[in-house]
Design a protein around this motif. Sequence first.
Motif, PDB file in Angstrom:
ATOM      1  N   GLU A   1      -2.072   4.508   2.312  1.00  0.00           N
ATOM      2  CA  GLU A   1      -3.455   4.055   2.187  1.00  0.00           C
ATOM      3  C   GLU A   1      -4.290   5.116   1.484  1.00  0.00           C
ATOM      4  OE1 GLU A   1      -5.522   2.319   5.439  1.00  0.00           O
ATOM      5  OE2 GLU A   1      -3.659   1.707   6.406  1.00  0.00           O
ATOM      6  N   LYS A   2      -5.322   4.663   0.807  1.00  0.00           N
ATOM      7  CA  LYS A   2      -6.243   5.565   0.115  1.00  0.00           C
ATOM      8  C   LYS A   2      -7.082   6.325   1.141  1.00  0.00           C
ATOM      9  CE  LYS A   2      -9.924   5.516  -3.288  1.00  0.00           C
ATOM     10  NZ  LYS A   2     -10.787   4.678  -4.119  1.00  0.00           N
ATOM     11  N   ALA A   3      -7.217   7.614   0.956  1.00  0.00           N
ATOM     12  CA  ALA A   3      -8.037   8.425   1.847  1.00  0.00           C
ATOM     13  C   ALA A   3      -9.502   8.028   1.699  1.00  0.00           C
ATOM     14  CB  ALA A   3      -7.865   9.909   1.527  1.00  0.00           C
ATOM     15  N   PRO A   4     -10.255   8.017   2.793  1.00  0.00           N
ATOM     16  CA  PRO A   4     -11.668   7.625   2.714  1.00  0.00           C
ATOM     17  C   PRO A   4     -12.512   8.710   2.062  1.00  0.00           C
ATOM     18  CG  PRO A   4     -11.152   8.366   4.926  1.00  0.00           C
ATOM     19  CD  PRO A   4      -9.850   8.355   4.159  1.00  0.00           C
TER      20      PRO A   4
ATOM     21  N   ALA B   1     -20.694   4.817   9.163  1.00  0.00           N
ATOM     22  CA  ALA B   1     -19.235   4.758   9.274  1.00  0.00           C
ATOM     23  C   ALA B   1     -18.848   3.942  10.502  1.00  0.00           C
ATOM     24  CB  ALA B   1     -18.657   6.167   9.377  1.00  0.00           C
ATOM     25  N   HIS B   2     -17.580   3.549  10.523  1.00  0.00           N
ATOM     26  CA  HIS B   2     -16.982   2.850  11.660  1.00  0.00           C
ATOM     27  C   HIS B   2     -15.701   3.589  12.033  1.00  0.00           C
ATOM     28  CE1 HIS B   2     -19.337  -0.893  10.979  1.00  0.00           C
ATOM     29  NE2 HIS B   2     -19.301  -0.475   9.723  1.00  0.00           N
ATOM     30  N   TYR B   3     -15.374   3.614  13.327  1.00  0.00           N
ATOM     31  CA  TYR B   3     -14.085   4.161  13.745  1.00  0.00           C
ATOM     32  C   TYR B   3     -13.735   3.621  15.128  1.00  0.00           C
ATOM     33  CZ  TYR B   3     -16.312   7.260  17.057  1.00  0.00           C
ATOM     34  OH  TYR B   3     -17.033   7.728  18.120  1.00  0.00           O
ATOM     35  N   ASN B   4     -12.501   3.185  15.298  1.00  0.00           N
ATOM     36  CA  ASN B   4     -11.977   2.748  16.597  1.00  0.00           C
ATOM     37  C   ASN B   4     -12.921   1.832  17.371  1.00  0.00           C
ATOM     38  OD1 ASN B   4      -9.661   4.289  16.182  1.00  0.00           O
ATOM     39  ND2 ASN B   4     -10.538   6.077  17.199  1.00  0.00           N
TER      40      ASN B   4
END
Length: 122
Positions: free
Chosen positions: A3-6, A28-31
């Motif tokens: 996957e492409k790094a953010p 941002a979004h995470y988990n």
Amino acid sequence: MAEKAPPKINLAEKFATFDERWAPRLAAHYNGNEVRLAKVEGEFHWHKHDDTDELFLVIKGELDMEFRDRTESLSSGELIVVPCGVEHRPCARTGEVQLLVMDAEGTPNTGDAATAFKPVEV
């Protein structure tokens, strides 16, 4: 295929894209969580979040986090985690404060979905 790094996120650039007070923006979004940016000034209203804790990190300025039994004063670089179910009221009495707020996805900033500002991406 990997996957492409953010890309990195520059907070100063993101804060420069809006001026509205008490109207969080999504950085941002995470988990299943959201990283929100907000500019605040004056007093918010008393509220609580029954299902999630809420983290406030002061990026710029001074914030008072009022609780029913005390007030915690935060300066740039300081944070506080408000446990779920605890009534609180953020107040920026000495001018604009820039905050990074971490909430579970979809958490209403007012504690009530009917009155909440729906955060938009920046």
